[in-house]
Structures are given as C-alpha cells and as structure tokens.
Enzyme design. Structure first.
Site, short mmCIF file in Angstrom:
data_model
loop_
_atom_site.label_atom_id
_atom_site.label_comp_id
_atom_site.label_asym_id
_atom_site.label_seq_id
_atom_site.Cartn_x
_atom_site.Cartn_y
_atom_site.Cartn_z
CD GLN A 145 -20.33 44.30 -44.54
OE1 GLN A 145 -21.00 44.74 -43.61
NE2 GLN A 145 -20.10 45.02 -45.64
CG HIS B 169 -21.72 39.04 -41.21
ND1 HIS B 169 -22.28 40.02 -42.00
CD2 HIS B 169 -21.13 39.69 -40.17
CE1 HIS B 169 -22.04 41.21 -41.47
NE2 HIS B 169 -21.34 41.03 -40.35
N GLY C 26 -20.16 47.26 -52.84
CA GLY C 26 -21.51 46.76 -52.64
C GLY C 26 -21.97 46.72 -51.20
CG ASN D 299 -23.31 50.67 -52.02
OD1 ASN D 299 -23.52 49.46 -52.04
ND2 ASN D 299 -24.19 51.53 -51.51
CB SER E 194 -25.47 50.69 -47.22
OG SER E 194 -25.86 49.75 -46.23
CG ASP F 279 -23.20 35.24 -51.39
OD1 ASP F 279 -21.96 35.06 -51.37
OD2 ASP F 279 -23.71 36.35 -51.69
CB CYS G 100 -21.05 19.26 -29.38
SG CYS G 100 -21.56 18.78 -31.05
#
Length: 311
Positions: A140, A158, A257, A283, A259, A143, A169
């Site tokens: 998700q 994402h 990692g 997590n 939630s 980076d 375009c």
C-alpha cells in the site's frame, strides 16, 4: 524533518540534505512495542514454513524504520502529531491553487523522501522472493522501497511517488525529471520545510507557496499529478482484480505493517477469509482484522522478519 532549506545562489540550486542512508532514524516514527517473544517468533516461523504460496501485503508500518512516518500510529503517526490531513483527490484535480501548494511542498520534500532506503524488513522480503517463498507482494506504500530492495513480484496498490502522470493525456515521466523542471522555473524561489508527511509532502506557509511556478505536461500542456492514489480516489479495477487473483492462488496471507483501516487493502483480507486462508498479521498496535488472524504479532518489522528462515 525540519529546517530543510532550499536556496538559489546565482541560479544554482543548493540543499543541505544529507547523503542517502541505509535507513532513517528508526525510533522517530516507530511506536513502542514489547520485546520479541521467542514463542511468537517460532509461531511465525511455522506459519512461513508451512506456506507454499505466500502472499504478503505491506503498509506504512514497514517503512517507518526507514525514517518515513505513517498516518495512524499512536503518538508518532501524522494524525497524532499534527492536525494536518492528506490531500484529497478531487481538491487536487479541480483546483490549480491546490496543485500549486501540493507541488511546492513536494518539491522541497522530494530530495529527502527520494533518498530513503530499504530497511531489514524490505531486504528480508526481497530475499524471500529470491528463494521462491514469496508468491506475490502487495504494498500500500508509495515510497518505492520494495523496488529498491529488488522485489519484482510486486504490485504497488496505491502507485508510486517516483512517477508522475498527466491528468489529460496520461503521459508518464520520472519524478526526478520533474524536479529538474521545477528548478528551471523557480531559479530564485526558496523555502524552509516545517515537518514531513508520509508521502514526501512537507509543510509550508501560504506565503512561501504563492510564488512557486508549476510546469505542465510537455506533451499536451495538461496538469501533472504524482502517479499515486490520493485519498478519495479509487484503485483501478484491473489492478484490484489482479491482486484478487494472486490472493485466490495463495495458500496463506501475511500482513506486515498495516492497520488495514483503508478498504483498498482490507478487501483482500476478506477475500482470504472467503478462501479460508490462514492469515498472520505483524503490526504494532491493533488492526481492523485481528479477529480474522490465526497469528498476531506486535513487533518491529525490521527486527522480526530477518529472523525468519524462508526455506
């Protein structure tokens, strides 16, 4: 990150940012966690050993140990530390001033954000792929740290901040190329960052933003947007379908990692439950799916994952 200063000296851009590091200040954005439990380590080892087609889904919690903050972690996430909220998709699309503010802040934050490096958790998952343990990796995060670590069986759910696209375009360009265009258009502009957000955004005053010039698409003159899913936008259906197929092929699912508060990731947990797949969650803090997991671990990703033998 505070005090990151950009100044133009005789047309040449200078910055006081440091060189790339192996990982950032690991404690700054990582919430407190209990000591590693040897029994929990054994349980995760057994989970991974029994998995022959393992799908791993990662969230912002895997990158906090690389010095990138998340949104929701207790006391250290962006929501807990500030009243700032991430940009909304429709605001960006509809408003030129909103885009100007976004790109000015992103311009200042980019040199720091783009030099973050994978931490031991990213390297562990890359090693799992090389050894044939990882059926697919879904992140998700925007980076690019999984790509930097060498993962190829990867879906960036994402998108990725290292790419820019035209809203008219669809032309894609590397983010580093846009940074050079910003510098040419703003030879005398200067700003000092006041804090950092999870997507490389920084906090600037309206006065600082007002004079910042934003380039348009080289091909058609349309507005530019990072190739990421902003809040309020949706993941493309073909990408969602692709990940659903990978989950349906799997024999187990490991969450690292996250939630799982955002539905774009949580939906795959529901698919795994429908397939009666065992689910493990690593997590710090509670997640939306703790009651669906056969194993829940509250540990630092970078401390625990390297201890697991993927063979």
């Amino acid at each position: 990150m505070s005090g990151l200063t950009f100044r133009s000296a005789k047309g040449h851009w200078m910055t006081n940012l440091s060189r790339p590091r192996s990982h950032g200040p690991t404690g700054l954005f990582v919430p407190p966690s209990p000591p590693l439990d040897p029994e929990k380590i054994k349980e995760l080892q057994r989970f991974v050993t029994l998995s022959k087609k393992l799908v791993v889904m990662t969230g912002a919690g895997i990158s906090t140990e690389s010095g990138i903050p998340d949104y929701r972690s207790e006391k250290v996430g962006l929501y807990a530390r500030t009243d700032r909220r991430p940009i909304q998709h429709m605001d960006f699309v509809r408003s030129a001033p909103v885009r100007q503010r976004y790109w000015a802040r992103n311009f200042v934050g980019w040199p720091q954000f783009s030099t973050h490096q994978p931490n031991p958790a990213h390297w562990a998952l890359s090693n799992w792929e090389k050894l044939g343990k990882l059926h697919w990796l879904v992140t998700q995060n925007v980076d690019a740290l999984h790509s930097k670590a060498g993962n190829q069986r990867l879906t960036e759910l994402h998108g990725c901040m290292h790419r820019v696209l035209c809203l008219h375009c669809g032309e894609q360009t590397p983010r580093r190329v846009l940074q050079e265009r910003f510098q040419v258009l703003n030879p005398s502009w200067s700003a000092e960052a006041q804090g950092v957000a999870p997507d490389g955004d920084v906090f600037l005053t309206e006065e600082q933003v007002r004079s910042f010039q934003v380039p348009s698409c080289d091909r058609c003159g349309g507005p530019l947007k990072p190739d990421v899913v902003f809040f309020g936008d949706t993941v493309k259906p073909d990408k969602v379908d692709f990940v659903h197929r990978r989950v349906k092929e799997a024999d187990s699912l490991l969450v690292v990692g996250s939630s799982l508060q955002v539905y774009s990731g949580y939906r795959f947990i529901l698919t795994a439950r429908e397939k009666k797949l065992p689910i493990a969650i690593l997590n710090i803090g509670p997640t939306r799916s703790d009651d669906l997991a056969c194993l829940k671990l509250d540990s630092r990703c970078g401390e625990l994952l390297p201890l697991i033998d993927p063979q």
